[in-house]
Design a protein around this motif. Structure first.
Motif, PDB file in Angstrom:
ATOM      1  N   ALA A 217       0.886  -6.603   3.263  1.00  0.00           N
ATOM      2  CA  ALA A 217       2.132  -6.664   3.422  1.00  0.00           C
ATOM      3  C   ALA A 217       3.019  -5.405   3.759  1.00  0.00           C
ATOM      4  CB  ALA A 217       2.815  -7.139   2.185  1.00  0.00           C
ATOM      5  N   ASN A 218       4.193  -5.570   4.276  1.00  0.00           N
ATOM      6  CA  ASN A 218       4.968  -4.368   4.580  1.00  0.00           C
ATOM      7  C   ASN A 218       5.491  -3.898   3.422  1.00  0.00           C
ATOM      8  OD1 ASN A 218       4.932  -3.952   7.231  1.00  0.00           O
ATOM      9  ND2 ASN A 218       5.935  -5.825   7.595  1.00  0.00           N
ATOM     10  N   ASN A 219       5.888  -4.878   2.364  1.00  0.00           N
ATOM     11  CA  ASN A 219       6.763  -4.277   1.268  1.00  0.00           C
ATOM     12  C   ASN A 219       5.979  -5.197  -0.117  1.00  0.00           C
ATOM     13  OD1 ASN A 219       9.194  -2.989   2.616  1.00  0.00           O
ATOM     14  ND2 ASN A 219       9.094  -5.283   3.451  1.00  0.00           N
ATOM     15  N   GLY A 220       6.571  -4.711  -1.021  1.00  0.00           N
ATOM     16  CA  GLY A 220       6.012  -5.272  -2.441  1.00  0.00           C
ATOM     17  C   GLY A 220       4.741  -4.757  -2.923  1.00  0.00           C
ATOM     18  N   ILE A 221       4.467  -3.689  -2.304  1.00  0.00           N
ATOM     19  CA  ILE A 221       3.070  -2.697  -2.588  1.00  0.00           C
ATOM     20  C   ILE A 221       3.171  -1.628  -3.450  1.00  0.00           C
ATOM     21  CG2 ILE A 221       1.009  -1.791  -1.528  1.00  0.00           C
ATOM     22  CD1 ILE A 221       1.220  -4.562  -0.657  1.00  0.00           C
ATOM     23  N   PRO A 222       2.491  -1.668  -4.455  1.00  0.00           N
ATOM     24  CA  PRO A 222       2.794  -0.337  -5.264  1.00  0.00           C
ATOM     25  C   PRO A 222       3.121   0.929  -4.574  1.00  0.00           C
ATOM     26  CG  PRO A 222       1.005  -1.698  -6.274  1.00  0.00           C
ATOM     27  CD  PRO A 222       1.215  -2.389  -4.853  1.00  0.00           C
ATOM     28  N   LEU A 223       3.568   2.023  -5.231  1.00  0.00           N
ATOM     29  CA  LEU A 223       3.964   3.090  -4.458  1.00  0.00           C
ATOM     30  C   LEU A 223       2.650   3.984  -4.032  1.00  0.00           C
ATOM     31  CD1 LEU A 223       6.127   5.178  -3.497  1.00  0.00           C
ATOM     32  CD2 LEU A 223       6.264   5.939  -5.707  1.00  0.00           C
ATOM     33  N   ASP A 224       1.699   3.956  -4.987  1.00  0.00           N
ATOM     34  CA  ASP A 224       0.514   4.785  -4.859  1.00  0.00           C
ATOM     35  C   ASP A 224      -0.199   4.463  -3.592  1.00  0.00           C
ATOM     36  OD1 ASP A 224       0.059   2.442  -6.421  1.00  0.00           O
ATOM     37  OD2 ASP A 224      -2.194   3.725  -7.063  1.00  0.00           O
ATOM     38  N   LEU A 225      -0.138   2.870  -3.608  1.00  0.00           N
ATOM     39  CA  LEU A 225      -1.194   2.396  -2.294  1.00  0.00           C
ATOM     40  C   LEU A 225      -0.308   2.458  -1.036  1.00  0.00           C
ATOM     41  CD1 LEU A 225      -2.321  -0.803  -3.937  1.00  0.00           C
ATOM     42  CD2 LEU A 225      -3.544   1.097  -3.668  1.00  0.00           C
TER      43      LEU A 225
END
Length: 508
Positions: A217-225
């Motif tokens: 996904a473009n969004n909703g992914i943890p910041l570190d990833l």
């Protein structure tokens, strides 16, 4: 007496032929040394092979020094330097092996590789160096190591994920092993991979993703990833020394002649066939493009009304349309323009208006000796890598279509300090072009509206658009990786940038 006589005979023979005895002794010593050397080198080769398979960094301190000496340092760096070689590898228990086959062109595969490294990190997997697409329209036989520096790729990410060149032999078909094959669901988030994909490795040990485009996904992914995706893109994926050397040469040739525009003129046969856009083509050309679209089963949409698609802004600008847009934006005959693309459909006939308006048009084929490009011929991804380097380095970048190349270059230019990229609003431009060409909109008014339309489309900072349940319509992560660009909330929204009203001449 017989023993003594025999000894005497041997002594006489030795005294009579001393050189022959010495020669035989040397031959024995030489033979022993050769056999020992062969045995030692055989053992060393096996040790290196095992080390490469299980611990790729085992011998880096010996091989790394050689590569640093023999590899020409590029003057133009499109990626950051690798972290120190002393960075320890990440210590984790691998849950299995992830094998991936990328699909699409160079930049679609590039983004997919970044995603797959991130998935491997999330699930604690061992990633096998990705396989590249050889079956698409371009039929490029290039392997990963033909385009990217595979050693740098493995080493620069070793503190995040374990990457190996190939699966261990026990997981090969030769030994009767079959990996579990599947395409992961498109635009999937962390939860999908943890809950639905990770359990597969407990059962199958090796999972093969046979399609990798847009699977994260473009969004909703943890910041570190998200930051890891950036690290792979801007740091881990470095082109081979051969590509970097020639790409740097192209950049230097252009820079010596002054500022230049990189025009990604995506008016190529594959794009026109795929999109169904035939504006400006002859009837015969339109039929040819239609036949090509039907020839590829994965180009799902077959019946396309070209003019409807164009009015919706889904078609690449034609060379004729591009000429008018560049003139309206204020570019003149003295502008140096590098065309970053493959073969233009219709060849020089379609390029004639653009070349007449801008005589300083160049391509890699006109800047380099044919012998320099010979090794890249029939390797579309390697040729695209050269265009990629020039586009990232250009003073201004202008794509005529927002495909994967345009998006990834846009993201790189944002990452390198929000470099100027004029991103055409094709839906608005088609409307203006038709009004101007039918005599309704005078040139001065046309040019003014074109400039006003693009004042805030020149690569300024802005927040990615998030559309719940419609991930395909969101802004693409690799075009605007804001998590890697902004400190906290300092990223400005569209229209808030102090650069928003810069004129085209100031952009150059």
């Amino acid at each position: 007496m017989e023993v003594r006589s025999e000894n005497n005979i041997q002594q006489v023979r030795s005294d009579k032929f001393p050189s022959q005895a010495l020669h035989r002794t040397r031959l024995r010593v030489w033979f022993f040394r050769v056999c020992s050397s062969i045995l030692l080198w055989t053992c060393l080769v096996h040790v290196v092979a095992v080390a490469e398979l299980w611990h790729p960094r085992l011998l880096t301190r010996f091989t790394g020094g050689v590569s640093r000496i023999t590899r020409p340092p590029p003057d133009f760096q499109h990626s950051l330097h690798a972290p120190p070689h002393s960075a320890p590898p990440r210590n984790y228990t691998s849950n299995g092996f992830l094998k991936v086959s990328c699909n699409g062109g160079l930049n679609q595969m590039r983004a997919a590789i970044c995603d797959m490294v991130t998935v491997a990190r999330l699930l604690n997997l061992t990633l096998v160096v990705p396989e590249l697409d050889k079956k698409s329209f371009w039929a490029d036989p290039s392997d990963f190591e033909d385009i990217f520096d595979v050693r740098h790729f493995i080493d620069s990410l070793r503190d995040e994920v374990r990457i190996i060149r190939r699966l261990p032999k026990r997981f090969s078909r030769k030994y009767g092993f079959e990996a579990f094959e599947m395409p992961p669901v498109s635009w999937s988030n962390e939860k999908y991979y943890l809950e639905q994909i990770l359990p597969l490795f407990s059962k199958h040990k090796v999972v093969h993703f046979n399609r990798t485009d847009a699977r994260l996904a473009n969004n909703g992914i943890p910041l570190d990833l998200q930051k890891l995706r950036c690290r792979v893109n801007f740091q881990g994926l470095k082109f081979t020394p051969q590509i970097e050397t020639l790409g740097n040469k192209l950049v230097h040739i252009l820079q010596e002649k002054g500022p230049f525009v990189a025009l990604h003129l995506r008016y190529e046969m594959d794009m026109l066939a795929f999109s169904g856009c035939t504006h400006g083509c002859t009837v015969e050309e339109a039929e040819e493009l239609k036949r090509l679209r039907y020839a590829y089963p994965w180009w799902r949409e077959k019946e396309i009304v070209s003019e409807e698609r164009r009015q919706q802004g889904f078609c690449p600008l034609t060379p004729e349309e591009t000429t008018l847009i560049l003139q309206a934006l204020g570019f003149d005959k003295e502008t140096q323009i590098y065309i970053a693309s493959g073969e233009i459909y219709g060849s020089e006939r379609r390029l004639a208006p653009l070349r007449a308006a801008f005589p300083r048009i160049v391509k890699k084929e006109t800047l380099l000796d044919p012998s320099e490009l010979q090794q890249f011929q029939n390797h579309s991804s390697q040729m695209a890598a050269l265009d990629f380097m020039v586009s990232v380095a250009s003073n201004t970048f202008i794509p005529t279509y927002d495909g994967n190349m345009a998006k990834v270059v846009e993201g790189h230019r944002r990452y390198h300090g929000f470099k100027k990229s004029i991103l055409p609003d094709r839906k608005k431009l088609v409307e203006l072009l038709d009004l101007h060409q039918n005599g309704t909109l005078p040139w001065n008014d046309f040019a003014l509206i074109v400039r006003q339309t693009h004042e805030k489309r020149m690569g300024q900072p802005f927040h990615r658009r998030v559309i719940p349940d419609k991930p395909k319509e969101e802004h693409y992560f690799y075009a605007n990786p804001q998590e890697c660009l902004c400190d906290g909330t300092k990223c400005e929204a569209p229209g808030e940038s102090s650069n928003a009203t810069m004129t085209v001449s100031e952009q150059l």
